[in-house]
Design an enzyme around this catalytic site. Structure first.
Site, PDB file in Angstrom:
ATOM      1  N   GLU A  87      48.215  99.914 -24.427  1.00 39.94           N
ATOM      2  CA  GLU A  87      49.631 100.085 -24.719  1.00 39.94           C
ATOM      3  C   GLU A  87      50.504 100.220 -23.468  1.00 39.94           C
ATOM      4  O   GLU A  87      51.676  99.892 -23.501  1.00 39.94           O
ATOM      5  CB  GLU A  87      49.859 101.260 -25.677  1.00 39.94           C
ATOM      6  CG  GLU A  87      49.469 102.625 -25.130  1.00 39.94           C
ATOM      7  CD  GLU A  87      47.981 102.961 -25.195  1.00 39.94           C
ATOM      8  OE1 GLU A  87      47.628 104.063 -24.753  1.00 39.94           O
ATOM      9  OE2 GLU A  87      47.162 102.156 -25.658  1.00 39.94           O
ATOM     10  N   VAL A  88      49.958 100.720 -22.361  1.00 38.42           N
ATOM     11  CA  VAL A  88      50.707 100.859 -21.107  1.00 38.42           C
ATOM     12  C   VAL A  88      49.804 100.373 -19.972  1.00 38.42           C
ATOM     13  O   VAL A  88      48.686 100.862 -19.846  1.00 38.42           O
ATOM     14  CB  VAL A  88      51.121 102.327 -20.864  1.00 38.42           C
ATOM     15  CG1 VAL A  88      51.859 102.472 -19.534  1.00 38.42           C
ATOM     16  CG2 VAL A  88      51.990 102.852 -22.006  1.00 38.42           C
TER      17      VAL A  88
ATOM     18  N   HIS B  22      45.193 105.566 -17.852  1.00 41.51           N
ATOM     19  CA  HIS B  22      45.377 106.911 -18.388  1.00 41.51           C
ATOM     20  C   HIS B  22      44.179 107.283 -19.249  1.00 41.51           C
ATOM     21  O   HIS B  22      43.603 106.444 -19.940  1.00 41.51           O
ATOM     22  CB  HIS B  22      46.690 107.043 -19.167  1.00 41.51           C
ATOM     23  CG  HIS B  22      46.880 106.053 -20.276  1.00 41.51           C
ATOM     24  ND1 HIS B  22      47.162 104.724 -20.042  1.00 41.51           N
ATOM     25  CD2 HIS B  22      46.831 106.189 -21.615  1.00 41.51           C
ATOM     26  CE1 HIS B  22      47.296 104.092 -21.200  1.00 41.51           C
ATOM     27  NE2 HIS B  22      47.084 104.960 -22.174  1.00 41.51           N
TER      28      HIS B  22
ATOM     29  N   ILE C  80      53.290 111.532 -26.883  1.00 44.50           N
ATOM     30  CA  ILE C  80      54.253 111.652 -27.978  1.00 44.50           C
ATOM     31  C   ILE C  80      53.629 111.260 -29.313  1.00 44.50           C
ATOM     32  O   ILE C  80      54.276 111.369 -30.350  1.00 44.50           O
ATOM     33  CB  ILE C  80      55.528 110.831 -27.715  1.00 44.50           C
ATOM     34  CG1 ILE C  80      55.204 109.354 -27.554  1.00 44.50           C
ATOM     35  CG2 ILE C  80      56.287 111.384 -26.517  1.00 44.50           C
ATOM     36  CD1 ILE C  80      56.421 108.440 -27.521  1.00 44.50           C
TER      37      ILE C  80
END
Length: 149
Positions: free
Chosen positions: A88-89, A93, A30
């Site tokens: 961030e997560v 990824h 996003i």
């Protein structure tokens, strides 16, 4: 508690999926640095790169390469870039994006104000390039679904 990415993979939160297989999915971020920027994510909740089993990591890299080739074709980009940060997560990824120069490869260039229609169009461009390259069996039937084709 499930990670944000697990919730996207499970359909609890919407995602723009361009790839799905038994080990990994890829969906549009996003906050893209460039058009076509996607995240390659293992289905298993693995916190970071150094926690990943070698076979999973090898698979993620192979998927990233395939997507990078599709991005290069879709945007006529000279390179496909791969970034791994993961702060961030807490779910491993890989950021895969078409690239024209190293200077632009910074999260400071992430665009968070793009309309959904532009994010959808970029994801559809990646999907179309993957299908054109013979990977249609790994492109989910619907943009918003991580289900295998």
């Amino acid at each position: 508690m499930a990670t944000l990415f697990t919730r996207i993979i499970d359909g609890e939160i919407p995602g723009r999926f361009v790839w799905a297989d038994e080990v990994a999915v890829a969906f549009a971020t996003i906050a893209p640095i460039t058009d076509g920027h996607v995240l390659v994510v293992p289905r298993a909740e693995i916190v970071q790169l150094t926690d990943a089993p070698d076979e999973v990591l090898a698979h993620l890299i192979a998927v990233a390469k395939t997507i990078g080739l599709a991005q290069q074709a879709a945007w006529d980009a000279p390179r496909a870039a791969l970034l791994v940060a993961g702060f961030e997560v807490p779910h491993l990824h890989l950021h895969v994006l078409p690239a024209w120069d190293e200077a632009s490869l910074t999260f400071a260039n992430a665009r968070t104000d793009l309309p959904g229609a532009e994010l959808d169009a970029a994801a559809q461009s990646v999907r179309a390039a993957l299908v054109a390259a013979g990977h249609g069996g790994r492109v989910p039937a619907e943009l918003g679904s991580p289900a295998l084709a």
